[in-house]
Scaffold this active site. Structure first.
Site, mmCIF file in Angstrom:
data_model
loop_
_atom_site.group_PDB
_atom_site.id
_atom_site.type_symbol
_atom_site.label_atom_id
_atom_site.label_comp_id
_atom_site.label_asym_id
_atom_site.label_seq_id
_atom_site.Cartn_x
_atom_site.Cartn_y
_atom_site.Cartn_z
ATOM 1 N N ASP A 1 0.709 -1.105 0.364
ATOM 2 C CA ASP A 1 0.100 0.011 0.255
ATOM 3 C C ASP A 1 1.132 1.383 -0.138
ATOM 4 O O ASP A 1 1.700 0.729 -0.050
ATOM 5 C CB ASP A 1 -0.851 -0.229 1.205
ATOM 6 C CG ASP A 1 -2.159 -1.605 1.223
ATOM 7 O OD1 ASP A 1 -2.019 -1.734 0.130
ATOM 8 O OD2 ASP A 1 -1.875 -1.140 2.169
ATOM 9 N N TYR B 1 7.440 -9.829 6.162
ATOM 10 C CA TYR B 1 6.616 -8.973 7.179
ATOM 11 C C TYR B 1 7.695 -8.147 8.221
ATOM 12 O O TYR B 1 7.776 -8.865 9.045
ATOM 13 C CB TYR B 1 5.418 -8.874 6.820
ATOM 14 C CG TYR B 1 4.602 -8.258 5.568
ATOM 15 C CD1 TYR B 1 4.291 -7.133 4.359
ATOM 16 C CD2 TYR B 1 4.195 -9.744 4.738
ATOM 17 C CE1 TYR B 1 4.452 -7.205 3.634
ATOM 18 C CE2 TYR B 1 3.851 -9.701 4.100
ATOM 19 C CZ TYR B 1 3.611 -8.348 2.850
ATOM 20 O OH TYR B 1 3.070 -8.270 1.736
#
EC number: 5.4.99.12
Length: 249
Positions: A53, A111
């Site tokens: 994003d 992540y």
């Protein structure tokens, strides 16, 4: 056509995300523009393994693309790296089979999410760590984060309106470490896939638990009830990094 797989990193601050979109700067579009120049103006389409994003960074994003000719991998990597914008780095390039697809080939992702709890905050880190200057019980968060490991329905941790029907995912690692100064926290999540804003929602919930505004058992309740309203707020994107993508042989 010859298919190439590339591993790239980028500073997500000035991008509206990885995926190409109208009237906004994206990682995909910048790489496609560079490849098109290298291909003498003929358009090249880039595919990404993960759609980060706006404001999210990558240390090890994987892409693939096709060229109408074969080129030495290191020469191609050097050309793409040096002609891409300064906030994109091309780490490696390799030839792959024609049927390889970076998104659909079986893989796992890791992540990391960085939180800065320093007072006052460090302005140099404002785009690269999420600031949380409130009291945190790290031990409570370390107990809670382990409850996220395993195979679960993560409906309660995804953003509303997602079009993905199957929200069952497997997290193989969920951990939290604190640096030697005590100022920076790093949350690490590895798994076979993550839902839209899932990691940021999990971090937002863990911070609430660490701040004693939610019980440790809130994780169990969210997983059981599958209710987004029971989870914490969505953490800001600036602390999130796509660290690594690993493909099965």
């Amino acid at each position: 056509m010859t298919r190439y797989k590339a591993t790239i990193s980028y500073d997500g601050y000035a991008f509206a995300g990885f995926q190409r979109q109208p009237h906004a700067r994206s990682v995909q579009e910048e790489i496609e523009k560079t490849l098109t120049r290298l291909n003498k103006g003929q358009a090249i389409t880039v595919h990404g393994a993960g759609r980060t994003d706006s404001g999210v960074h990558a240390l090890g994003q994987v892409i693939h693309f096709d060229l109408p000719y074969q080129m030495d991998e290191e020469k191609l990597r050097f050309a793409l790296d040096t002609q891409s914008p300064e906030d994109i780095d091309v780490i490696s390039i390799e030839l792959v089979a024609d049927d390889f697809h970076c998104r659909y080939a079986k893989h796992s992702k890791t992540y990391e999410f960085t939180v800065d709890r320093g007072r006052p905050k460090n302005p140099m880190r404002r785009h690269y760590a999420t600031h949380f200057p409130y009291p945190l019980d790290v031990e409570r968060m370390q107990i809670a984060i382990k409850k996220l490991e395993g195979t679960h329905d993560f409906t309660g941790f995804t953003a509303s309106g997602t079009s993905v029907e199957d929200k069952v995912r497997t997290i193989t690692e969920a951990s939290l470490i604190v640096d030697e100064t005590g100022q920076f926290l790093t949350f690490t999540f590895s798994g076979n896939g993550f839902l839209y804003k899932q990691i940021r929602n999990m971090v937002g919930t863990l911070l609430k638990i660490g701040n004693n505004r939610m019980p440790v058992e809130q994780i169990d309740l969210i997983l059981e009830k599958k209710d987004r309203q029971l989870a914490g707020p969505t953490a800001a994107p600036n602390g999130l990094y796509l660290k690594e993508i690993r493909y099965e042989e």
